[in-house]
Design an enzyme around this catalytic site. Structure first.
Site, PDB file in Angstrom:
ATOM      1  N   ASP A 227       0.853  -1.187   0.000  1.00  0.00           N
ATOM      2  CA  ASP A 227       0.000   0.000   0.000  1.00  0.00           C
ATOM      3  C   ASP A 227       0.888   1.236   0.000  1.00  0.00           C
ATOM      4  O   ASP A 227       2.006   1.205   0.519  1.00  0.00           O
ATOM      5  CB  ASP A 227      -0.902   0.016   1.237  1.00  0.00           C
ATOM      6  CG  ASP A 227      -1.957  -1.074   1.226  1.00  0.00           C
ATOM      7  OD1 ASP A 227      -2.441  -1.411   0.143  1.00  0.00           O
ATOM      8  OD2 ASP A 227      -2.301  -1.573   2.302  1.00  0.00           O
TER       9      ASP A 227
ATOM     10  N   ASP B 227      -7.058  -1.419  -4.502  1.00  0.00           N
ATOM     11  CA  ASP B 227      -8.133  -1.058  -3.577  1.00  0.00           C
ATOM     12  C   ASP B 227      -9.070  -0.029  -4.199  1.00  0.00           C
ATOM     13  O   ASP B 227     -10.288  -0.094  -4.015  1.00  0.00           O
ATOM     14  CB  ASP B 227      -7.558  -0.502  -2.272  1.00  0.00           C
ATOM     15  CG  ASP B 227      -6.707  -1.504  -1.518  1.00  0.00           C
ATOM     16  OD1 ASP B 227      -6.935  -2.721  -1.658  1.00  0.00           O
ATOM     17  OD2 ASP B 227      -5.804  -1.067  -0.773  1.00  0.00           O
TER      18      ASP B 227
END
Length: 161
Positions: free
Chosen positions: A122, A140
């Site tokens: 991330d 995401d």
């Protein structure tokens, strides 16, 4: 079996999202490994490298390996279900096909991370003063935007389709 063209061609959008996701994660690892975080829009948006062994918001990050395999199996299973949905969807129905393709690309992008390194990379960090949204990635975004579009388009009445 129907002779009308189905929406499987929209899997190309899944591949584009998957490619952008994997490229951006490689970039994030190389660009942010030594610095950790870089302000993009000071006070609002940073590139911040983080590794997530759990699910959304580090859910089930318990140090065990079973969540990794659970999430890989879920991603593959859900993607298979959504691919079948695309197969049954008329090609012209972009309001269904595009969101499904985005969810598939995002799910498979994070599954690749779990298979390769057991964690999801991330790097997108949205924040304001003391408030911090959990760090996320391009996959995401695909999953979230795809799900929201699917809901919005599904709630709208579509006469004639």
């Amino acid at each position: 079996m129907s002779s009308r063209p189905n929406a499987l061609i929209w899997l190309l959008a899944s591949l584009v999202l998957l490619g952008l996701d994997q490229w951006s994660k490689v970039w994030a690892i190389h660009a942010l490994q030594s610095v950790g975080s870089v302000a993009v829009i000071p006070g609002w948006l940073n590139w911040t490298l983080a590794y997530n062994p759990g699910a959304a918001f580090s859910f089930l990050d318990n140090g065990q390996s079973w969540p990794r395999w659970l999430f890989v199996i879920l991603a593959i299973g859900i993607s298979g279900f959504l691919i079948r949905w695309l197969w049954r969807t008329p090609r012209r129905d972009w309001r269904t096909a595009l969101p499904l393709a985005m969810i598939i690309g995002g799910a498979l992008g994070n599954a690749i991370d779990r298979l390769h390194g057991s964690v999801v990379v991330d790097f997108i960090h949205v924040h304001y003063h003391q408030w911090n949204y959990p760090i996320f990635n391009v996959a995401d975004c695909g999953i979230t935007v795809g799900a929201v579009l699917l809901l919005l388009f599904g709630l709208r009445s579509r006469p004639g389709t």
